[in-house]
Scaffold this motif. Structure first.
Motif, PDB file in Angstrom:
ATOM      1  N   ASP A 251       0.913  -1.240  -0.100  1.00 34.89           N
ATOM      2  CA  ASP A 251      -0.011  -0.030  -0.102  1.00 34.89           C
ATOM      3  C   ASP A 251       0.960   1.354  -0.266  1.00 34.89           C
ATOM      4  O   ASP A 251       0.441   2.206  -0.663  1.00 34.89           O
ATOM      5  N   ASP A 252       1.917   1.186   0.737  1.00 31.53           N
ATOM      6  CA  ASP A 252       3.038   2.444   0.597  1.00 31.53           C
ATOM      7  C   ASP A 252       3.582   2.454  -0.500  1.00 31.53           C
ATOM      8  O   ASP A 252       3.739   3.707  -0.900  1.00 31.53           O
ATOM      9  N   ALA A 253       4.119   1.503  -1.189  1.00 35.91           N
ATOM     10  CA  ALA A 253       4.658   1.459  -2.401  1.00 35.91           C
ATOM     11  C   ALA A 253       3.855   2.084  -3.561  1.00 35.91           C
ATOM     12  O   ALA A 253       4.090   2.960  -4.522  1.00 35.91           O
ATOM     13  N   LEU A 254       2.208   1.731  -3.465  1.00 40.80           N
ATOM     14  CA  LEU A 254       1.636   2.086  -4.489  1.00 40.80           C
ATOM     15  C   LEU A 254       0.789   3.429  -4.443  1.00 40.80           C
ATOM     16  O   LEU A 254       0.183   3.832  -5.196  1.00 40.80           O
ATOM     17  N   ASP A 255       0.855   3.876  -3.421  1.00 43.33           N
ATOM     18  CA  ASP A 255       0.357   5.276  -2.740  1.00 43.33           C
ATOM     19  C   ASP A 255       1.187   6.299  -3.070  1.00 43.33           C
ATOM     20  O   ASP A 255       1.760   6.992  -1.816  1.00 43.33           O
ATOM     21  N   ASP A 256       1.324   7.018  -4.121  1.00 46.79           N
ATOM     22  CA  ASP A 256       2.041   7.852  -4.348  1.00 46.79           C
ATOM     23  C   ASP A 256       1.467   9.296  -4.607  1.00 46.79           C
ATOM     24  O   ASP A 256       1.669  10.217  -5.249  1.00 46.79           O
ATOM     25  N   ASP A 257       0.175   9.592  -3.875  1.00 50.03           N
ATOM     26  CA  ASP A 257      -0.424  10.693  -4.208  1.00 50.03           C
ATOM     27  C   ASP A 257       0.189  11.875  -3.658  1.00 50.03           C
ATOM     28  O   ASP A 257       0.302  13.054  -4.231  1.00 50.03           O
ATOM     29  N   GLU A 258       0.895  11.713  -2.585  1.00 50.43           N
ATOM     30  CA  GLU A 258       1.731  12.668  -2.144  1.00 50.43           C
ATOM     31  C   GLU A 258       2.868  13.172  -2.948  1.00 50.43           C
ATOM     32  O   GLU A 258       3.133  14.480  -3.248  1.00 50.43           O
ATOM     33  N   ALA A 259       3.439  12.328  -3.672  1.00 47.90           N
ATOM     34  CA  ALA A 259       4.652  12.485  -4.394  1.00 47.90           C
ATOM     35  C   ALA A 259       4.031  13.246  -5.649  1.00 47.90           C
ATOM     36  O   ALA A 259       4.689  14.145  -6.319  1.00 47.90           O
ATOM     37  N   GLU A 260       2.885  12.755  -6.141  1.00 41.49           N
ATOM     38  CA  GLU A 260       2.402  13.518  -7.400  1.00 41.49           C
ATOM     39  C   GLU A 260       2.173  14.861  -7.047  1.00 41.49           C
ATOM     40  O   GLU A 260       2.403  15.767  -7.841  1.00 41.49           O
ATOM     41  N   GLU A 261       1.505  15.296  -5.715  1.00 36.22           N
ATOM     42  CA  GLU A 261       1.339  16.734  -5.680  1.00 36.22           C
ATOM     43  C   GLU A 261       2.555  17.401  -5.500  1.00 36.22           C
ATOM     44  O   GLU A 261       2.714  18.473  -5.832  1.00 36.22           O
ATOM     45  N   GLU A 262       3.282  16.757  -4.782  1.00 38.18           N
ATOM     46  CA  GLU A 262       4.922  17.776  -4.786  1.00 38.18           C
ATOM     47  C   GLU A 262       5.328  17.576  -6.121  1.00 38.18           C
ATOM     48  O   GLU A 262       6.303  18.828  -6.410  1.00 38.18           O
ATOM     49  N   THR A 263       5.511  16.991  -6.958  1.00 38.52           N
ATOM     50  CA  THR A 263       5.709  17.067  -8.380  1.00 38.52           C
ATOM     51  C   THR A 263       5.072  18.241  -8.945  1.00 38.52           C
ATOM     52  O   THR A 263       5.754  19.146  -9.632  1.00 38.52           O
ATOM     53  N   ASP A 264       3.977  18.253  -8.989  1.00 39.07           N
ATOM     54  CA  ASP A 264       3.042  19.344  -9.376  1.00 39.07           C
ATOM     55  C   ASP A 264       3.488  20.662  -9.220  1.00 39.07           C
ATOM     56  O   ASP A 264       3.567  21.672  -9.887  1.00 39.07           O
ATOM     57  N   GLU A 265       3.641  20.737  -7.941  1.00 33.48           N
ATOM     58  CA  GLU A 265       3.788  21.948  -6.955  1.00 33.48           C
ATOM     59  C   GLU A 265       5.329  22.512  -7.325  1.00 33.48           C
ATOM     60  O   GLU A 265       5.352  23.479  -7.798  1.00 33.48           O
ATOM     61  N   LEU A 266       6.277  21.511  -7.480  1.00 33.00           N
ATOM     62  CA  LEU A 266       7.577  22.006  -7.597  1.00 33.00           C
ATOM     63  C   LEU A 266       7.671  22.107  -9.173  1.00 33.00           C
ATOM     64  O   LEU A 266       8.240  23.438  -9.763  1.00 33.00           O
ATOM     65  N   THR A 267       6.951  21.413 -10.185  1.00 32.49           N
ATOM     66  CA  THR A 267       6.803  22.100 -11.612  1.00 32.49           C
ATOM     67  C   THR A 267       6.440  23.437 -11.675  1.00 32.49           C
ATOM     68  O   THR A 267       6.774  24.154 -12.497  1.00 32.49           O
ATOM     69  N   SER A 268       5.202  23.670 -11.146  1.00 31.57           N
ATOM     70  CA  SER A 268       4.587  25.108 -10.854  1.00 31.57           C
ATOM     71  C   SER A 268       5.645  26.038 -10.576  1.00 31.57           C
ATOM     72  O   SER A 268       5.662  27.100 -11.307  1.00 31.57           O
ATOM     73  N   GLN A 269       6.227  25.531  -9.477  1.00 31.91           N
ATOM     74  CA  GLN A 269       7.128  26.610  -9.006  1.00 31.91           C
ATOM     75  C   GLN A 269       8.299  26.774  -9.941  1.00 31.91           C
ATOM     76  O   GLN A 269       8.576  28.263 -10.084  1.00 31.91           O
ATOM     77  N   VAL A 270       8.742  26.040 -10.733  1.00 29.51           N
ATOM     78  CA  VAL A 270      10.105  26.240 -11.751  1.00 29.51           C
ATOM     79  C   VAL A 270       9.603  27.207 -12.730  1.00 29.51           C
ATOM     80  O   VAL A 270      10.256  27.897 -13.346  1.00 29.51           O
ATOM     81  N   LEU A 271       8.227  26.679 -13.253  1.00 28.99           N
ATOM     82  CA  LEU A 271       7.644  27.742 -14.487  1.00 28.99           C
ATOM     83  C   LEU A 271       7.458  28.847 -14.064  1.00 28.99           C
ATOM     84  O   LEU A 271       7.722  29.874 -14.787  1.00 28.99           O
ATOM     85  N   ASP A 272       7.039  29.222 -12.769  1.00 28.01           N
ATOM     86  CA  ASP A 272       6.864  30.659 -12.232  1.00 28.01           C
ATOM     87  C   ASP A 272       8.053  31.386 -12.207  1.00 28.01           C
ATOM     88  O   ASP A 272       8.135  32.469 -12.427  1.00 28.01           O
ATOM     89  N   GLU A 273       9.131  30.635 -11.732  1.00 26.85           N
ATOM     90  CA  GLU A 273      10.492  31.186 -11.737  1.00 26.85           C
ATOM     91  C   GLU A 273      11.109  31.724 -13.016  1.00 26.85           C
ATOM     92  O   GLU A 273      11.793  32.677 -12.973  1.00 26.85           O
ATOM     93  N   ILE A 274      10.748  30.796 -13.924  1.00 29.14           N
ATOM     94  CA  ILE A 274      11.411  31.233 -15.221  1.00 29.14           C
ATOM     95  C   ILE A 274      10.463  32.111 -15.937  1.00 29.14           C
ATOM     96  O   ILE A 274      10.700  32.645 -17.437  1.00 29.14           O
ATOM     97  N   GLY A 275       9.087  32.334 -15.645  1.00 32.68           N
ATOM     98  CA  GLY A 275       8.285  33.277 -16.104  1.00 32.68           C
ATOM     99  C   GLY A 275       7.474  32.909 -17.206  1.00 32.68           C
ATOM    100  O   GLY A 275       7.051  33.373 -18.345  1.00 32.68           O
ATOM    101  N   VAL A 276       7.479  31.381 -17.176  1.00 31.28           N
ATOM    102  CA  VAL A 276       6.281  30.872 -18.029  1.00 31.28           C
ATOM    103  C   VAL A 276       4.970  30.868 -17.594  1.00 31.28           C
ATOM    104  O   VAL A 276       4.861  30.120 -16.392  1.00 31.28           O
ATOM    105  N   ASP A 277       4.085  31.347 -18.220  1.00 29.33           N
ATOM    106  CA  ASP A 277       2.661  31.074 -17.897  1.00 29.33           C
ATOM    107  C   ASP A 277       1.889  30.242 -18.837  1.00 29.33           C
ATOM    108  O   ASP A 277       1.511  30.736 -19.921  1.00 29.33           O
ATOM    109  N   ILE A 278       1.721  28.971 -18.569  1.00 27.42           N
ATOM    110  CA  ILE A 278       1.252  28.171 -19.461  1.00 27.42           C
ATOM    111  C   ILE A 278      -0.237  28.362 -19.690  1.00 27.42           C
ATOM    112  O   ILE A 278      -0.698  28.394 -21.010  1.00 27.42           O
TER     113      ILE A 278
END
Length: 177
Positions: free
Chosen positions: A112-139
């Motif tokens: 269950d722990d190995a297959l439950d990656d909801d937190e990791a997905e949310e963190e990845t989305d947040e990090l991607t948004s943060q990087v895109l905001d830093e470089i000034g890309v507004d998708i």
């Protein structure tokens, strides 16, 4: 005793124990049936002896014979159904069953722990948004500026080169802020 022998599986030990119990039960039932048959014979013999006057002697003899048969049956049952051995088998089975339950639960939790990656997905989305905001890309703004209707095949050929030039300019602007 062979020290290299494999420990019996608790389920197999329980199955063997049940077989032994069933075998012992059948033996005891046979013994009971033979004792009942013998009792009937003795009752008939006692009745005949009562007629002849040797009732007391025959009754004592028949009781002794009956007791001998009963003691044989009890000894056979105790020999086949050692209570201490049965208790030990049951304790071992319970121990193995509890261990199996704990192992199964631990494995289930790990899966269950190995297959439950909801937190990791949310963190990845947040990090991607943060990087895109830093470089000034507004998708969102770039997607809204994109054409929404399909372009016909002939029109796309004429507009294609100017559209490519515009996209190259945007890409260059993003690379060199």
């Amino acid at each position: 005793m062979n020290i290299f022998s494999k420990k019996p599986d608790p389920k197999e030990a329980l199955r063997q124990s049940k077989r032994d119990m069933a075998h012992a039960t059948r033996g005891i039932e046979k013994e009971i049936n033979s004792l009942q048959l013998e009792e009937k014979k003795l009752v008939l013999e006692i009745k005949r002896s009562a007629k002849t006057g040797n009732e007391a002697m025959q009754a004592t003899t028949s009781v002794a014979v009956g007791m001998k048969g009963a003691s044989k049956a009890m000894a056979a049952m105790n020999k086949q159904m050692d209570p201490a051995k049965q208790a030990k088998v049951m304790m071992e089975f319970q121990k193995q069953s509890a261990q199996m339950d704990m192992t199964s639960e631990m494995m289930s939790d790990a899966i269950d722990d190995a297959l439950d990656d909801d937190e990791a997905e949310e963190e990845t989305d947040e990090l991607t948004s943060q990087v895109l905001d830093e470089i000034g890309v507004d998708i969102a703004s770039q997607l809204s500026a994109a054409p929404k209707n399909k372009i016909a095949g002939k029109k796309a050929e004429g507009v294609g080169s100017s559209g490519v030039d515009e996209l190259e300019k945007r890409l260059a602007a993003l690379r060199n802020p």
